[in-house]
Design a protein around this motif. Structure first.
Motif, PDB file in Angstrom:
ATOM      1  N   UNK A 142      44.575  57.501  43.625  1.00 26.98           N
ATOM      2  CA  UNK A 142      45.514  56.801  42.743  1.00 26.98           C
ATOM      3  C   UNK A 142      46.099  57.757  41.709  1.00 26.98           C
ATOM      4  N   UNK A 143      45.285  58.686  41.225  1.00 28.67           N
ATOM      5  CA  UNK A 143      45.824  59.691  40.294  1.00 28.67           C
ATOM      6  C   UNK A 143      46.869  60.568  40.983  1.00 28.67           C
ATOM      7  N   UNK A 144      46.655  60.869  42.256  1.00 29.36           N
ATOM      8  CA  UNK A 144      47.621  61.680  42.999  1.00 29.36           C
ATOM      9  C   UNK A 144      48.947  60.936  43.156  1.00 29.36           C
ATOM     10  N   UNK A 145      48.872  59.642  43.441  1.00 31.85           N
ATOM     11  CA  UNK A 145      50.105  58.850  43.538  1.00 31.85           C
ATOM     12  C   UNK A 145      50.757  58.663  42.172  1.00 31.85           C
ATOM     13  N   UNK A 146      49.955  58.644  41.117  1.00 31.44           N
ATOM     14  CA  UNK A 146      50.504  58.408  39.789  1.00 31.44           C
ATOM     15  C   UNK A 146      50.873  56.964  39.543  1.00 31.44           C
ATOM     16  N   UNK A 147      50.434  56.062  40.406  1.00 34.49           N
ATOM     17  CA  UNK A 147      50.740  54.637  40.290  1.00 34.49           C
ATOM     18  C   UNK A 147      49.713  53.868  41.107  1.00 34.49           C
ATOM     19  N   UNK A 148      49.735  52.536  40.954  1.00 33.52           N
ATOM     20  CA  UNK A 148      48.732  51.672  41.590  1.00 33.52           C
ATOM     21  C   UNK A 148      49.435  50.661  42.484  1.00 33.52           C
ATOM     22  N   UNK A 149      49.043  50.541  43.767  1.00 33.32           N
ATOM     23  CA  UNK A 149      49.628  49.496  44.634  1.00 33.32           C
ATOM     24  C   UNK A 149      49.018  48.135  44.335  1.00 33.32           C
ATOM     25  N   UNK A 150      49.576  47.112  44.942  1.00 30.67           N
ATOM     26  CA  UNK A 150      49.077  45.761  44.725  1.00 30.67           C
ATOM     27  C   UNK A 150      47.754  45.511  45.445  1.00 30.67           C
ATOM     28  N   UNK A 151      47.574  46.127  46.615  1.00 27.82           N
ATOM     29  CA  UNK A 151      46.407  45.842  47.456  1.00 27.82           C
ATOM     30  C   UNK A 151      45.846  47.159  47.986  1.00 27.82           C
ATOM     31  N   UNK A 152      44.512  47.257  47.991  1.00 28.83           N
ATOM     32  CA  UNK A 152      43.804  48.341  48.665  1.00 28.83           C
ATOM     33  C   UNK A 152      43.160  47.765  49.926  1.00 28.83           C
ATOM     34  N   UNK A 153      43.393  48.419  51.066  1.00 24.56           N
ATOM     35  CA  UNK A 153      42.865  47.936  52.344  1.00 24.56           C
ATOM     36  C   UNK A 153      41.966  48.999  52.953  1.00 24.56           C
ATOM     37  N   UNK A 154      40.667  48.967  52.627  1.00 24.92           N
ATOM     38  CA  UNK A 154      39.740  49.903  53.265  1.00 24.92           C
ATOM     39  C   UNK A 154      39.123  49.285  54.505  1.00 24.92           C
ATOM     40  N   UNK A 155      38.338  50.088  55.191  1.00 29.30           N
ATOM     41  CA  UNK A 155      37.521  49.568  56.267  1.00 29.30           C
ATOM     42  C   UNK A 155      36.320  48.853  55.645  1.00 29.30           C
ATOM     43  N   UNK A 179      41.954  48.872  37.545  1.00 31.51           N
ATOM     44  CA  UNK A 179      43.307  49.316  37.866  1.00 31.51           C
ATOM     45  C   UNK A 179      44.262  48.149  38.129  1.00 31.51           C
ATOM     46  N   UNK A 180      43.764  46.927  38.063  1.00 33.88           N
ATOM     47  CA  UNK A 180      44.642  45.780  38.247  1.00 33.88           C
ATOM     48  C   UNK A 180      45.132  45.603  39.667  1.00 33.88           C
ATOM     49  N   UNK A 181      44.315  45.912  40.646  1.00 36.37           N
ATOM     50  CA  UNK A 181      44.691  45.770  42.046  1.00 36.37           C
ATOM     51  C   UNK A 181      43.674  44.902  42.762  1.00 36.37           C
ATOM     52  N   UNK A 182      43.948  44.545  44.003  1.00 31.10           N
ATOM     53  CA  UNK A 182      43.060  43.700  44.803  1.00 31.10           C
ATOM     54  C   UNK A 182      42.543  44.487  45.998  1.00 31.10           C
ATOM     55  N   UNK A 183      41.355  44.098  46.460  1.00 27.32           N
ATOM     56  CA  UNK A 183      40.736  44.727  47.632  1.00 27.32           C
ATOM     57  C   UNK A 183      40.723  43.709  48.761  1.00 27.32           C
ATOM     58  N   UNK A 184      41.456  44.000  49.829  1.00 23.02           N
ATOM     59  CA  UNK A 184      41.511  43.127  51.018  1.00 23.02           C
ATOM     60  C   UNK A 184      41.123  43.983  52.217  1.00 23.02           C
ATOM     61  N   UNK A 185      39.844  44.005  52.591  1.00 22.97           N
ATOM     62  CA  UNK A 185      39.412  44.873  53.693  1.00 22.97           C
ATOM     63  C   UNK A 185      39.981  44.432  55.031  1.00 22.97           C
TER      64      UNK A 185
END
Length: 542
Positions: free
Chosen positions: A199-212, A239-245
């Motif tokens: 996220x630091x590399x992007x410099x911004x935060x997406x709405x959803x994180x989708x990991x395995x 970070x104000x985002x959601x985790x949807x695996x």
């Protein structure tokens, strides 16, 4: 059929010759003649043909089986083949053998397909069973996360042993902007740290994180409602985002990062195949150089590159980073508060408000802070202690009022409080504040004097009760008191003076005059002392 239709149109509608039709359709003149002869034989004109579909036109023109028409084959029940292959030990070769034997014994006269054609037809059938839905990724919506199956390695500089490490890949959905780094393991600390650095590399935060659904992201895997790991969920909340695996064993749910992993293997790991690295930091330094080249490489079929697409699509739609970077913390749930309103963490003690005595609290510890949570609300926090084990960290506001006031009274307040009970109490208090060691020494000397003077145990207790309880101060002015060794030596002492100051009951002075008998008469009751016992009534307080 497109060319057959065009031949019929040019002949019947445009009135062109066979030579002109052959040149326009790019077929041989003889072929045009054959098509027209077949149409004339079956009575097919352009007005009729344009109302029919290709299958009906073909059926009218080529209804008779010619010499090049393949012979009929025994049909295959591919639904049966699909179900049988799911049973253990069943192979395609076995099913084809059973199919061929059944076709030969059926008496239909149709020849069975050979094994290669049987497999090709089954693959065509199976490819239609699970169509893939095309996903449309909105800008700034999702970031897909995965680890690579092919792993880089680092070499021990001392032993030369090569150790495999993990390759973490994070890809944005709309722009394909990619981040990658090497971590030692897939543990919670490494996984959360890699996500934060991504996220630091992007410099911004997406709405959803989708990991395995690996253990570091999901504590309880489930197809519909997985249980997100508490630390990873806390990071997402920060970070104000959601985790949807993604669903288990459904790689198409995160197809973007699956393709990103493949690209990272080909354009990063393959380029580092001939280099040796001795630490993850050295490996990441080389990896990030190739990552910059990957993100700036032009697309093959689209305009621009990953970075330009990120700046145009994803960055404007993503949320900014919070002011403070997330610091990973370890949780310890259900920690009991002791009777001294402290709890133990990492062999150190930390205080909580005294109202939480006996409660069960949740403790979150980072490298610098220890936080206390109760029912989802943060109660207090302490700077983490790295002192000796057993060290206590206490906040004064956590103490009850009586504990806060204990030891905090100035000498003037103590003297004023003692003045309410008597002048001798003031003297005793001042002496006590002057030297606590003298107080202890005086109590020892008083006890030894009582024993040496032969005072009865019952009399000693009666003196303490009259004085009001526990002696607070005993001051002896006895010549040679330090040299008192035995009872006989104490009996020969000429002068002794005892001052007993007792809290709340003023001062009781006990003075033994020269020549005062040490035994015999003198009890307050007037009774004689028992034989062999020394009377202590003559030395009573006045």
């Amino acid at each position: 059929m497109r060319k057959v239709r065009e031949v019929l149109r040019l002949k019947h509608e445009c009135g062109r010759s066979e030579r002109e039709i052959a040149l326009a359709v790019a077929v041989g003149r003889s072929t045009v003649g054959e098509y027209l002869a077949r149409a004339k034989a079956c009575g097919l004109t352009w007005e009729i043909a344009k109302e029919l579909d290709d299958a009906e036109v073909e059926a009218r023109l080529f209804r008779h089986v010619g010499r090049s028409e393949p012979a009929a084959r025994a049909p295959v029940d591919f639904a049966w083949v699909y179900l049988e292959l799911r049973r253990p030990g069943v192979t395609r070769q076995l099913l084809w053998t059973e199919y061929a034997e059944h076709a030969a014994a059926g008496g239909s006269g149709c020849r069975p397909y050979q094994y290669s054609q049987f497999c090709d037809l089954y693959e065509a059938y199976r490819s239609k069973l699970q169509p893939s839905m095309r996903q449309v990724h909105r800008a700034g919506e999702k970031a897909f996360i995965d680890f690579s199956g092919k792993k880089p390695s680092i070499v021990d500089a001392v032993t030369g042993e090569a150790t495999e490490v993990e390759l973490f890949v994070m890809v944005l959905g709309a722009s394909n902007y990619t981040y990658a780094e090497a971590t030692r393991t897939q543990s919670l600390v490494d996984f959360v740290g890699a996500t934060v650095r991504g996220l630091d590399y992007f410099g911004a935060v997406p709405e959803i994180l989708t990991p395995d659904q690996l253990r570091s992201a999901v504590s309880t895997p489930h197809r519909v409602d997985p249980d997100i790991n508490a630390t990873y969920a806390e990071m997402a909340q920060h970070y104000g985002t959601a985790v949807v695996p993604a669903r288990p064993r459904k790689p198409k749910d995160k197809a973007k990062v699956e393709g990103g992993v493949l690209i990272a293997q080909r354009w990063i790991l393959a380029c580092l195949r001939n280099r040796r690295f001795f630490s993850p930091e050295e490996l990441n330094a080389a990896l990030w150089e190739l990552l910059e080249k990957l993100n700036t490489r032009s697309f093959q079929k689209l305009e621009g590159c990953r970075r330009s697409a990120f700046e145009k699509l994803d960055r404007p739609a993503m949320k900014p980073l919070p002011p403070r970077r997330y610091e990973i913390g370890a949780w310890k749930l259900g920690v009991g508060v002791n009777i001294d309103y402290h709890f133990e963490y990492d062999h150190r003690l930390y205080s909580v408000p005294s109202e939480l005595l006996g409660a069960k609290v949740d403790v979150r510890a980072t490298a610098t802070v220890v936080e206390v949570w109760l029912r989802g609300a943060r109660v207090t926090s302490h700077e983490r202690s790295y002192g000796p084990k057993g060290m206590a960290v206490t906040k004064s506001e956590h103490r009850p009022r009586a504990h806060r006031e204990w030891g905090s009274w100035p000498p003037e307040r103590l003297v004023g409080w003692a003045a309410q009970t008597g002048l001798s109490s003031i003297t005793a208090r001042r002496r006590k504040m002057t030297s606590s060691s003298d107080h202890l020494r005086s109590r020892r000397v008083m006890t030894r004097w009582m024993a040496a003077s032969g005072m009865a145990i019952r009399t000693r207790r009666r003196m303490r009760r009259r004085a009001g309880g526990i002696a607070q101060r005993a001051c002896f002015d006895v010549p040679g008191a330090d040299e008192l060794g035995t009872a006989s030596t104490q009996r020969r002492s000429a002068r002794r003076r005892v001052v007993v100051s007792v809290r709340g009951h003023g001062s009781a002075r006990v003075k033994r005059r020269p020549g005062c008998p040490s035994a015999g008469a003198g009890r307050r009751s007037g009774a004689a002392a028992a034989p062999g016992r020394r009377a202590a009534g003559s030395c009573r307080p006045r």
